[in-house]
Write a protein that holds these residues in place. Structure first.
Motif, mmCIF file in Angstrom:
data_model
loop_
_atom_site.group_PDB
_atom_site.id
_atom_site.type_symbol
_atom_site.label_atom_id
_atom_site.label_comp_id
_atom_site.label_asym_id
_atom_site.label_seq_id
_atom_site.Cartn_x
_atom_site.Cartn_y
_atom_site.Cartn_z
ATOM 1 N N UNK A 64 48.503 44.645 43.092
ATOM 2 C CA UNK A 64 47.566 43.965 42.647
ATOM 3 C C UNK A 64 47.260 43.273 41.413
ATOM 4 N N UNK A 65 48.821 42.899 40.830
ATOM 5 C CA UNK A 65 49.824 42.590 40.221
ATOM 6 C C UNK A 65 49.063 41.112 39.962
ATOM 7 N N UNK A 93 47.207 39.102 36.342
ATOM 8 C CA UNK A 93 46.575 36.767 36.057
ATOM 9 C C UNK A 93 47.880 36.533 37.544
ATOM 10 N N UNK A 94 47.610 35.454 37.715
ATOM 11 C CA UNK A 94 48.132 34.471 38.441
ATOM 12 C C UNK A 94 47.067 33.575 38.428
ATOM 13 N N UNK A 95 47.789 32.150 38.406
ATOM 14 C CA UNK A 95 47.510 30.982 38.241
ATOM 15 C C UNK A 95 46.232 30.605 39.698
ATOM 16 N N UNK A 96 46.286 30.979 40.904
ATOM 17 C CA UNK A 96 45.572 31.107 42.547
ATOM 18 C C UNK A 96 45.108 32.087 42.044
ATOM 19 N N UNK A 99 40.022 36.299 42.696
ATOM 20 C CA UNK A 99 39.119 37.837 42.363
ATOM 21 C C UNK A 99 40.524 39.191 42.059
ATOM 22 N N UNK A 100 40.441 39.909 41.275
ATOM 23 C CA UNK A 100 41.271 41.036 41.692
ATOM 24 C C UNK A 100 40.977 42.167 42.593
ATOM 25 N N UNK A 101 42.226 43.182 42.920
ATOM 26 C CA UNK A 101 42.680 43.500 44.346
ATOM 27 C C UNK A 101 41.454 44.482 44.431
ATOM 28 N N UNK A 102 41.336 45.303 43.867
ATOM 29 C CA UNK A 102 39.792 46.049 43.882
ATOM 30 C C UNK A 102 38.972 45.479 44.389
#
Length: 380
Positions: A64-65, A93-96, A99-102
């Motif tokens: 999920x990072x 945190x990622x530029x693409x 939404x978060x994984x959960x």
């Protein structure tokens, strides 16, 4: 933001159980419990149709990072029964990222179970083999869930292709992101106006992206399509995709292929497609103890190897072929199961792994070059 934790339990059919946590959405699901060793590509794995009917253990200690995005899905919906991980990252945190994984899992209605030592669980699966399990945050009584597991069918003999194949034909045009486009203009021009029929056993989008980037016209058809329907499109090549379940149960596609082979149309099989081609050529398949699922499997022959992405629970029996024109081209170098084959007189070849590698290394992408060359130089 972290969700509200809710107690959850995983019970395996041999009576082994683990207590952990889940999201608050209620669930009770069953499926074959398998593990994947890749440390990247969790979004692609979760949306890979080949995981239909399975509960996936991620051996990477945290997923999920980088959140999830709108580009990396491998199908229009997720088909896995659930996922298990040691820990979730709730501050990705990622530029693409969109939404978060959960949040993604809740949107896709995929149950997730976490907070256990996945090393112990994976070692147990390696010892006893992939077996059915039940995950629940509604019923925490082990004996009740064991009774539910008795009604869960084994993966052996199960046709799951019908659950994931497209209900009707469709065209595909999306290419690989131009930033990763390594195909020459010459190849694209050669493939122009060449039609590839993709028989959808649970196809990953990246296979279609590769074909489109070559310049092929692509028609995706249901796995249950008849030989007559397939040939009515006058295909210049046929690709059999990956997919879930037991290949020996997909008897209708085996029979379809046997009607097509003598037309001398180039045929390329990937994963499940490789297994069904093998069955159509007179071979047999068998269930592996715990399967090959990861992105670092060495395959090859004669001291040349590729590092490959794999996801399968069945394999081809190398000793089951009687036809001397069938040649084993690759082995999995971890256990020497069949990883690739070709026919010496017919334009047919297949690989057990994923040359489109999403996620994974690109060592094996040259198989698309081989298919391209077969299609543009065919004389059938």
């Amino acid at each position: 933001m972290k969700p509200n934790f809710k107690p959850s339990i995983l019970v395996l059919e041999d009576g082994t159980y683990f207590k952990g946590w889940s999201s608050p959405s209620p669930y009770t699901v069953t499926g074959e419990v398998v593990f994947t060793t890749g440390i990247t590509g969790y979004q692609e794995i979760i949306t890979d149709p080949s995981y239909a009917g399975q509960i996936i253990i991620f051996t990477s200690p945290e997923i999920g990072n980088t959140g999830t995005n709108d580009e990396d899905n491998e199908s229009s919906q997720s088909n896995c029964a659930g996922i298990i991980t040691r820990n979730f990252c709730y501050s990705p945190n990622n530029w693409r990222m969109k939404k978060d994984l959960s949040s993604f899992l809740n949107q896709e209605k995929i149950p997730f179970f976490y907070g256990i030592d996945t090393r112990i669980l994976t070692q147990h699966i390696r010892t006893v083999g992939a077996i059915n399990g039940c995950m629940s945050n509604e019923v925490l009584d082990k004996q009740t869930l064991l009774k539910k597991l008795k009604d869960t069918p084994s993966m052996k003999g199960l046709d799951l292709v019908q659950q994931v194949t497209s209900p009707k034909p469709y065209s595909w045009t999306t290419m690989i992101d131009p930033a990763w486009n390594f195909y020459s203009t010459n190849k694209t021009s050669q493939a122009a106006e060449k039609l590839i029929v993709v028989l959808d056993c649970g196809v990953k989008y990246n296979i279609l992206r590769y074909l489109a980037t070559y310049g092929f016209e692509i028609k995706v058809m249901p796995a249950s399509s008849s030989a007559k329907d397939i040939l009515s499109h006058n295909p210049d090549g046929i690709l059999l995709s990956n997919g879930p379940g037991d290949p020996s149960a997909v008897t209708y596609l085996k029979q379809t292929l046997q009607s097509i082979f003598q037309k001398r149309i180039p045929v390329f099989g990937i994963c499940m497609g490789h297994q069904i081609i093998s069955l159509a050529l007179g071979g047999e398949t068998f269930k592996l103890k715990f399967g090959h699922r990861g992105i670092n499997h060495p395959t090859g022959i004669f001291q040349k190897i590729e590092i490959t992405s794999q996801n399968h629970g069945f394999a081809v029996n190398a000793e089951s072929f009687d036809d001397p024109d069938i040649q084993i081209t690759h082995y999995n170098l971890n256990d020497f199961t069949v990883a690739g084959l070709a026919h010496k007189t017919l334009p047919i070849f297949s690989v057990q792994y994923h040359p489109e590698a999403s996620p994974g290394p690109h060592d094996a992408k040259f198989f698309f070059d081989i298919f391209h060359k077969m299609v543009v130089t065919q004389t059938h």
